[in-house]
Each structure stands twice: as C-alpha cells, then as structure tokens.
Design a protein around this motif. Structure first.
Motif, PDB file in Angstrom:
ATOM      1  N   SER A  17       0.836  -1.196   0.000  1.00 48.90           N
ATOM      2  CA  SER A  17       0.000   0.000   0.000  1.00 48.90           C
ATOM      3  C   SER A  17       0.869   1.244   0.000  1.00 48.90           C
ATOM      4  O   SER A  17       2.010   1.227   0.474  1.00 48.90           O
ATOM      5  CB  SER A  17      -0.905   0.018   1.236  1.00 48.90           C
ATOM      6  N   ARG A  66      -9.565  -1.045  -5.088  1.00 45.37           N
ATOM      7  CA  ARG A  66      -8.185  -1.044  -4.567  1.00 45.37           C
ATOM      8  C   ARG A  66      -7.727   0.342  -4.132  1.00 45.37           C
ATOM      9  O   ARG A  66      -6.980   0.470  -3.160  1.00 45.37           O
ATOM     10  CB  ARG A  66      -7.211  -1.586  -5.629  1.00 45.37           C
ATOM     11  N   SER A  84      -3.288  -3.058  -2.403  1.00 41.83           N
ATOM     12  CA  SER A  84      -3.140  -4.202  -3.315  1.00 41.83           C
ATOM     13  C   SER A  84      -2.464  -3.777  -4.614  1.00 41.83           C
ATOM     14  O   SER A  84      -2.924  -4.103  -5.709  1.00 41.83           O
ATOM     15  CB  SER A  84      -4.514  -4.824  -3.611  1.00 41.83           C
TER      16      SER A  84
END
Length: 114
Positions: A17, A66, A84
């Motif tokens: 991340s 995401r 992700s």
C-alpha cells in the motif's frame, strides 16, 4: 493562480500500500473537482480517480476496490490511498484540477516492484 504539489510516492512491493497527497495553494475560492491521473512512458495520461466538493467519486475500472480518493477541504488537500498494488500501477501520478484552465502538479513517481 493555483499550484498543486504532490508528495508520498515511492517504491513498494506488489500487494503493498501507498498513500499519495496533493496540496493546493494560491489564490482561489473553491476547487470543485480534484483528480489523480497517471502516466507511463509512451502512453497517454489516464484518469485514475476524481472527487468533487460533495465527496462524489469516480474511479477507473482498473483501480476500483483497490484505490480510494479522499479530500480535506479545510486543508485543500486530496489523497489517494492505493492498496493491493500491482506492477502495472507503476507510473508517475499527477494531481489535477480545473480553475480557469487545466492545472497539473509536477507528479510523483510510484513504482511497484519486488
């Protein structure tokens, strides 16, 4: 004149991340829409996500579920939380707004690699 300055890019492993920020400064009353675009060498700049003053958001299909865009109107700052992450997310990420014309930040590099 409005200036946009991005920060927070860097190198992250696949699946990781990263959060990038963009602060707006200068003379303006309100920036209606703030957006993030990205660009890779040889390709057009593409819209990643946008958000208006009411908090309504729009995402590219490739990042839905995401990435999350948010804004702090008091700080004139927009954020992009990226989860992700995939190698194909590698790009220069640009902050964008419109205020009498197109206004772009200088960009921040995001690299997703092991």
């Amino acid at each position: 004149q409005v200036q946009l300055v991005e920060s927070g890019g860097g190198l992250v492993q696949p699946g990781g991340s990263l959060k990038v920020s963009c602060a707006a400064s200068g003379r303006f009353d309100r920036l209606w829409t703030l957006a993030w675009h990205r660009q890779t060498p040889g390709n057009k700049r593409e819209l990643v996500a946008s958000i208006n003053t009411r908090g309504s958001t729009n995402y590219a299909d490739s990042v839905k579920a995401r990435f999350t865009i948010s804004r702090d109107n008091a700080k004139n700052t927009v954020y992009l939380q990226m989860n992700s992450l995939k190698p194909e997310d590698t790009a220069i990420y640009y902050c964008y707004t419109y205020y009498g014309g197109d206004i772009w930040g200088q960009g921040t590099q995001v690299t997703v690699s092991s």
